[in-house]
Design a protein around this motif. Structure first.
Motif, PDB file in Angstrom:
ATOM      1  N   SER A 168       0.588  -1.128  -0.206  1.00  0.00           N
ATOM      2  CA  SER A 168       0.012  -0.100   0.000  1.00  0.00           C
ATOM      3  C   SER A 168       1.063   1.157  -0.134  1.00  0.00           C
ATOM      4  O   SER A 168       1.812   1.370   0.980  1.00  0.00           O
ATOM      5  CB  SER A 168      -0.887   0.008   1.214  1.00  0.00           C
ATOM      6  OG  SER A 168      -1.666  -1.276   1.232  1.00  0.00           O
ATOM      7  N   PRO A 169       0.772   2.125  -0.955  1.00  0.00           N
ATOM      8  CA  PRO A 169       1.338   3.609  -0.772  1.00  0.00           C
ATOM      9  C   PRO A 169       0.754   4.461   0.372  1.00  0.00           C
ATOM     10  O   PRO A 169      -0.182   4.343   0.902  1.00  0.00           O
ATOM     11  CB  PRO A 169       0.935   4.081  -2.207  1.00  0.00           C
ATOM     12  CG  PRO A 169      -0.488   3.721  -2.352  1.00  0.00           C
ATOM     13  CD  PRO A 169      -0.565   2.162  -2.070  1.00  0.00           C
ATOM     14  N   GLU A 217      -4.709   1.666  16.749  1.00  0.00           N
ATOM     15  CA  GLU A 217      -4.669   1.317  15.317  1.00  0.00           C
ATOM     16  C   GLU A 217      -4.901   2.640  14.562  1.00  0.00           C
ATOM     17  O   GLU A 217      -3.965   2.528  13.473  1.00  0.00           O
ATOM     18  CB  GLU A 217      -5.658   0.211  14.952  1.00  0.00           C
ATOM     19  CG  GLU A 217      -5.579  -1.005  15.721  1.00  0.00           C
ATOM     20  CD  GLU A 217      -6.457  -2.350  15.213  1.00  0.00           C
ATOM     21  OE1 GLU A 217      -7.130  -1.965  14.100  1.00  0.00           O
ATOM     22  OE2 GLU A 217      -6.620  -3.315  15.798  1.00  0.00           O
ATOM     23  N   ASN A 218      -5.629   3.531  14.794  1.00  0.00           N
ATOM     24  CA  ASN A 218      -5.958   4.661  13.968  1.00  0.00           C
ATOM     25  C   ASN A 218      -4.465   5.328  13.860  1.00  0.00           C
ATOM     26  O   ASN A 218      -3.887   5.874  12.987  1.00  0.00           O
ATOM     27  CB  ASN A 218      -6.966   5.730  14.535  1.00  0.00           C
ATOM     28  CG  ASN A 218      -8.234   5.010  13.701  1.00  0.00           C
ATOM     29  OD1 ASN A 218      -8.369   4.919  12.624  1.00  0.00           O
ATOM     30  ND2 ASN A 218      -9.497   5.188  14.604  1.00  0.00           N
ATOM     31  N   ILE A 219      -3.918   5.648  15.111  1.00  0.00           N
ATOM     32  CA  ILE A 219      -2.558   6.280  15.077  1.00  0.00           C
ATOM     33  C   ILE A 219      -1.433   5.315  14.404  1.00  0.00           C
ATOM     34  O   ILE A 219      -0.722   5.988  13.644  1.00  0.00           O
ATOM     35  CB  ILE A 219      -2.223   6.402  16.597  1.00  0.00           C
ATOM     36  CG1 ILE A 219      -3.350   7.157  17.480  1.00  0.00           C
ATOM     37  CG2 ILE A 219      -0.844   6.927  16.883  1.00  0.00           C
ATOM     38  CD1 ILE A 219      -2.822   7.140  18.985  1.00  0.00           C
ATOM     39  N   THR A 220      -1.423   4.166  14.580  1.00  0.00           N
ATOM     40  CA  THR A 220      -0.493   3.418  13.853  1.00  0.00           C
ATOM     41  C   THR A 220      -0.718   3.585  12.145  1.00  0.00           C
ATOM     42  O   THR A 220       0.376   3.841  11.363  1.00  0.00           O
ATOM     43  CB  THR A 220      -0.564   2.117  14.098  1.00  0.00           C
ATOM     44  OG1 THR A 220      -0.540   1.754  15.680  1.00  0.00           O
ATOM     45  CG2 THR A 220       0.651   1.255  13.353  1.00  0.00           C
ATOM     46  N   ASP A 221      -1.745   3.499  11.972  1.00  0.00           N
ATOM     47  CA  ASP A 221      -2.402   3.588  10.291  1.00  0.00           C
ATOM     48  C   ASP A 221      -1.744   5.096   9.923  1.00  0.00           C
ATOM     49  O   ASP A 221      -1.311   5.396   8.779  1.00  0.00           O
ATOM     50  CB  ASP A 221      -3.743   3.599   9.888  1.00  0.00           C
ATOM     51  CG  ASP A 221      -4.031   2.004  10.315  1.00  0.00           C
ATOM     52  OD1 ASP A 221      -3.100   0.987  10.133  1.00  0.00           O
ATOM     53  OD2 ASP A 221      -5.223   1.685  10.543  1.00  0.00           O
ATOM     54  N   ALA A 222      -2.132   6.295  10.666  1.00  0.00           N
ATOM     55  CA  ALA A 222      -1.686   7.502  10.397  1.00  0.00           C
ATOM     56  C   ALA A 222      -0.177   7.815  10.223  1.00  0.00           C
ATOM     57  O   ALA A 222       0.177   8.240   9.375  1.00  0.00           O
ATOM     58  CB  ALA A 222      -2.495   8.369  11.175  1.00  0.00           C
ATOM     59  N   ILE A 223       0.357   7.515  11.111  1.00  0.00           N
ATOM     60  CA  ILE A 223       1.802   7.560  11.188  1.00  0.00           C
ATOM     61  C   ILE A 223       2.592   6.961  10.179  1.00  0.00           C
ATOM     62  O   ILE A 223       3.378   7.323   9.414  1.00  0.00           O
ATOM     63  CB  ILE A 223       2.553   7.170  12.644  1.00  0.00           C
ATOM     64  CG1 ILE A 223       2.023   8.113  13.740  1.00  0.00           C
ATOM     65  CG2 ILE A 223       3.994   7.033  12.607  1.00  0.00           C
ATOM     66  CD1 ILE A 223       2.370   7.783  15.185  1.00  0.00           C
ATOM     67  N   GLY A 225       1.079   5.608   7.306  1.00  0.00           N
ATOM     68  CA  GLY A 225       0.719   5.850   6.138  1.00  0.00           C
ATOM     69  C   GLY A 225       0.788   7.421   5.771  1.00  0.00           C
ATOM     70  O   GLY A 225       0.390   7.779   4.831  1.00  0.00           O
ATOM     71  N   SER A 226       1.799   7.994   6.422  1.00  0.00           N
ATOM     72  CA  SER A 226       2.138   9.392   6.198  1.00  0.00           C
ATOM     73  C   SER A 226       3.699   9.375   5.937  1.00  0.00           C
ATOM     74  O   SER A 226       4.272   8.680   6.460  1.00  0.00           O
ATOM     75  CB  SER A 226       1.831  10.301   7.050  1.00  0.00           C
ATOM     76  OG  SER A 226       0.338  10.309   7.384  1.00  0.00           O
TER      77      SER A 226
END
Length: 322
Positions: A168-169, A217-223, A225-226
């Motif tokens: 995933s990009p 999980e939201n925090i991990t995805d955001a960090i 994924g940026s």
């Protein structure tokens, strides 16, 4: 009294109000085979006295007020396991003490419970509780940050492995980590410039976090994924538990990837001692992307220009041993 009659084979001591058999340990009645001890006041039996009567084959102890507790457990086991001496009417022996068991059969008493040492169990249990309390206190006081680091590093490893498998990009140019007390500044000052004027794709927790998904999980995805992580630091930020976790997760990604992905923006002048939990990270990144809103003064344009350069800079390798 018994010395002159050492060849005695039968002895009737019934109905004599005997309370103990210890006197038999001193006699030398090696040929005694029959012994009647019925209708006495025997409560506790010392089975060792029977070893002094090697020829004993029959014993009658009926109508004695035996004590049915662990003090008589050896006598009960001797009754059940002895193959040489027969106890006449053994199944009719009843309990005289304690009062709660008076009248019940002596052989019905469960002596297996006597093998459990309650005081020893209490000692072991209390010792375990004390040791566990001390270990927990020691771990919380001295090792909680290390354990938290290991936990987040494990989450980062799982996330990184999952993302590499999916290919995933990264969806965002930057994830903005800030405290709710600083949300007004983020929305009024930062978003119009970074998203409106400069066109960056930003991730904000109040806007882009997926509802119903665990916060961590939201925090991990955001960090992950940026491309970059911008930490808007203030006194409120340092006092926030979730902001602290976002900062830790960002620093773990920095150490994991060894890339310059972290940008610190200080909204307030904060003394160095209040930054002690982030001292190593502050020392590491201030040479690259440390920005201060309070020092922008009358030149905010220069501040946003420097922030844009920091966002536009490709990931640079970091020397984490410095």
């Amino acid at each position: 009294m018994f010395d002159p009659i050492q060849n005695l084979e039968a002895l009737d001591l019934s109905n004599n109000k005997l309370k103990s058999l210890d006197f038999l340990a001193k006699v030398n009645l090696t040929k005694l085979s029959w012994l009647d001890l019925s209708q006495n006041e025997l409560t506790m039996i010392n089975v060792s006295v029977f070893s002094f009567l090697p020829a004993l084959k029959y014993v009658n102890m009926a109508d004695n007020p035996f004590t049915c507790d662990c003090t008589n457990s050896d006598f009960q086991q001797w009754m059940l396991n002895n193959n040489q001496t027969q106890l006449v009417f053994a199944h009719s022996y009843t309990c005289g003490f304690p009062l709660a068991k008076k009248g019940t059969r002596f052989l019905d008493f469960d002596y297996h419970s006597c093998w459990v040492d309650a005081s020893f169990i209490c000692y072991i249990s209390s010792t375990c509780v004390i040791v566990l309390t001390l270990l927990t206190s020691f771990t919380y006081h001295f090792l909680r940050l290390h354990l938290l680091y290991a936990y987040y590093l494990f989450l980062a490893f799982l996330y990184d492995a999952k993302e590499r498998k999916r290919g995933s990009p990264q969806r965002y140019d930057a994830f903005i980590s800030y405290n709710v007390h600083d949300e007004l500044w983020v929305c009024r000052e930062m978003l119009p410039v970074l998203e409106g004027e400069q066109g960056w794709r930003l991730c904000l927790h109040h806007r882009d976090f997926l509802p119903g998904k665990p916060i961590i999980e939201n925090i991990t995805d955001a960090i992950y994924g940026s491309r970059k992580i911008i930490c808007v630091i203030s006194h409120h930020y340092l006092e926030s538990e979730w902001c602290s976790r976002e900062m830790q997760m960002a620093s773990y990604r920095l150490f994991d990837e060894q890339k310059d992905v972290l940008i610190l923006v200080f909204l307030e002048d904060i003394p160095a001692h209040q930054l002690s939990p982030y001292y190593h990270m502050r020392r590491l990144v201030k040479r690259h992307t440390y920005l201060s809103w309070t020092q922008a003064g009358q030149h905010p344009g220069l501040f946003w220009q420097n922030l844009r350069r920091a966002l536009d800079t490709p990931h640079a390798d970091l020397d984490l041993n410095e």
